[in-house]
Design a protein around this motif. Structure first.
Motif, PDB file in Angstrom:
ATOM      1  N   GLU A  64      48.012  48.730  40.756  1.00 55.37           N
ATOM      2  CA  GLU A  64      48.188  49.227  42.124  1.00 55.37           C
ATOM      3  C   GLU A  64      46.858  49.220  42.873  1.00 55.37           C
ATOM      4  OE1 GLU A  64      49.742  53.288  44.437  1.00 55.37           O
ATOM      5  OE2 GLU A  64      49.959  53.089  42.268  1.00 55.37           O
ATOM      6  N   HIS A  65      45.804  49.640  42.198  1.00 52.25           N
ATOM      7  CA  HIS A  65      44.477  49.622  42.828  1.00 52.25           C
ATOM      8  C   HIS A  65      44.042  48.191  43.156  1.00 52.25           C
ATOM      9  CE1 HIS A  65      40.227  50.526  43.537  1.00 52.25           C
ATOM     10  NE2 HIS A  65      39.966  49.484  42.769  1.00 52.25           N
ATOM     11  N   ALA A  66      44.269  47.275  42.228  1.00 53.67           N
ATOM     12  CA  ALA A  66      43.810  45.898  42.404  1.00 53.67           C
ATOM     13  C   ALA A  66      44.516  45.178  43.541  1.00 53.67           C
ATOM     14  CB  ALA A  66      44.000  45.117  41.101  1.00 53.67           C
ATOM     15  N   THR A  67      45.692  45.650  43.922  1.00 52.85           N
ATOM     16  CA  THR A  67      46.506  44.935  44.913  1.00 52.85           C
ATOM     17  C   THR A  67      46.671  45.727  46.207  1.00 52.85           C
ATOM     18  OG1 THR A  67      48.527  45.777  43.855  1.00 52.85           O
ATOM     19  CG2 THR A  67      47.734  43.615  43.159  1.00 52.85           C
ATOM     20  N   PHE A 118      40.536  42.972  34.926  1.00 53.60           N
ATOM     21  CA  PHE A 118      41.474  41.926  34.506  1.00 53.60           C
ATOM     22  C   PHE A 118      42.807  42.554  34.092  1.00 53.60           C
ATOM     23  CE2 PHE A 118      43.024  38.378  31.801  1.00 53.60           C
ATOM     24  CZ  PHE A 118      43.003  37.403  32.784  1.00 53.60           C
ATOM     25  N   VAL A 119      43.661  42.745  35.106  1.00 59.20           N
ATOM     26  CA  VAL A 119      44.994  43.295  34.894  1.00 59.20           C
ATOM     27  C   VAL A 119      46.013  42.351  35.518  1.00 59.20           C
ATOM     28  CG1 VAL A 119      44.252  45.702  34.764  1.00 59.20           C
ATOM     29  CG2 VAL A 119      44.764  44.698  37.004  1.00 59.20           C
ATOM     30  N   GLY A 120      47.289  42.702  35.406  1.00 61.88           N
ATOM     31  CA  GLY A 120      48.372  41.886  35.937  1.00 61.88           C
ATOM     32  C   GLY A 120      49.628  42.216  35.162  1.00 61.88           C
ATOM     33  N   VAL A 121      50.745  41.675  35.629  1.00 60.44           N
ATOM     34  CA  VAL A 121      52.020  42.080  35.039  1.00 60.44           C
ATOM     35  C   VAL A 121      52.212  41.573  33.615  1.00 60.44           C
ATOM     36  CG1 VAL A 121      53.447  40.147  35.811  1.00 60.44           C
ATOM     37  CG2 VAL A 121      54.445  42.456  35.678  1.00 60.44           C
ATOM     38  N   HIS A 122      51.455  40.557  33.196  1.00 60.67           N
ATOM     39  CA  HIS A 122      51.560  40.100  31.809  1.00 60.67           C
ATOM     40  C   HIS A 122      50.934  41.091  30.827  1.00 60.67           C
ATOM     41  CE1 HIS A 122      53.181  36.346  33.111  1.00 60.67           C
ATOM     42  NE2 HIS A 122      52.058  35.897  33.644  1.00 60.67           N
TER      43      HIS A 122
END
Length: 292
Positions: A235-238, A210-214
């Motif tokens: 980077e890994h998640a996308t 659970f990552v993201g720019v926020h």
């Protein structure tokens, strides 16, 4: 007719049909859609030209609606119901907004990888975005599966991030883009929310990254180390093999689970009209009861 599903990507995402979303959903329809969301994370519905109230009716079948950053911006809106979120480059008077307008700042922020309302508690469960007017080029929406992202981490990284939590802050994306025009009172309206980096998706039981720019800070980590690790994980998640790009057609409605996916809009001519309408459901006990 029961729901029909056709996979659109090797990892996640399906095209859904067989249910008329302009009509009230039966309990069986809600259960079927929820089961499909738990499996695929993103559902693409074609040729579903919902009006505003039909979209609200569809969304509220899955729980209470979230208005997100509207409580901070408190600016004049052009849509007739405050529960609708205007994802467009059109100002309150119906004109294409100026390139440097606050309205377009939101469009630029939407081009960063994020999950809706991860900066809130409760966070968002499902979002539903409908296409009303598309530009002549660009403006696709991309999605990444956070369950696949966790599954494909190396064992060393899985061990390193187990038990870590990250702070998600509403205005982090705006600050990244150079917008600092917020009062202390506005900043206090949405305090940061903290979520585990390794979380469990309630619908499927699978672990998610659970990552993201926020996400701006790992709790109890030095800031520099924290931000570098979060960037590496994002980077890994996308990675491209885990990303689905949706090319919009007018009448499309795309529904995604913010607890198990990230998304971002893609560049288009900001001087050319693009109109999308979003509804988002809070991840609350009521939402889970409605979807059960």
């Amino acid at each position: 007719m029961p729901i029909q599903l056709t996979a659109l990507h090797p990892v996640f995402v399906a095209e859904a049909s067989g249910i008329d979303l302009t009509q009230p959903l039966s309990p069986a329809d809600v259960r079927a859609i929820n089961a499909a969301m738990n499996q695929y994370g993103v559902l693409v519905w074609r040729n579903q030209p919902l009006n505003a109230q039909q979209q609200i009716q569809f969304a509220t079948a899955f729980g209470p609606l979230d208005i997100g950053l509207k409580r901070v911006f408190q600016r004049k809106e052009r849509l007739e119901d405050e529960r609708l979120i205007d994802i467009s480059n059109v100002d309150a008077e119906g004109n294409v907004a100026k390139r440097d307008s606050p309205k377009n700042l939101s469009n630029y922020a939407n081009q960063l990888w994020h999950s809706d309302s991860s900066f809130m508690e409760p966070r968002a469960a499902y979002s539903m975005l409908s296409c009303l007017i598309k530009p002549s080029w660009g403006g696709n929406t991309e999605f990444a599966d956070l369950r696949y992202a966790y599954d494909t981490l190396d064992s060393r990284t899985k061990q390193a991030i187990e038990g870590l939590k990250a702070e998600h802050y509403a205005l982090h994306t705006r600050l990244i883009l150079g917008d600092e025009a917020y009062t202390d009172e506005q900043k206090k309206l949405i305090p940061p929310a903290v979520w585990p980096i390794v979380d469990t998706h309630s619908g499927s039981g699978r672990k998610v990254l659970f990552v993201g720019v926020h996400a701006r800070q790992i709790i109890d980590f030095p800031t520099a180390e924290s931000r570098l690790l979060l960037l590496d994980l994002l980077e890994h998640a996308t990675r491209r093999e885990g990303v689905y790009a949706h090319e919009w057609a007018v009448g499309d409605l795309v529904m995604w689970d913010n607890r198990s996916t990230l998304h971002r809009g893609r560049r288009f001519d900001i001087a050319e009209r693009r109109e999308m309408r979003r509804t988002t459901v809070n991840d609350t006990p009521e939402a889970m009861l409605a979807a059960a």
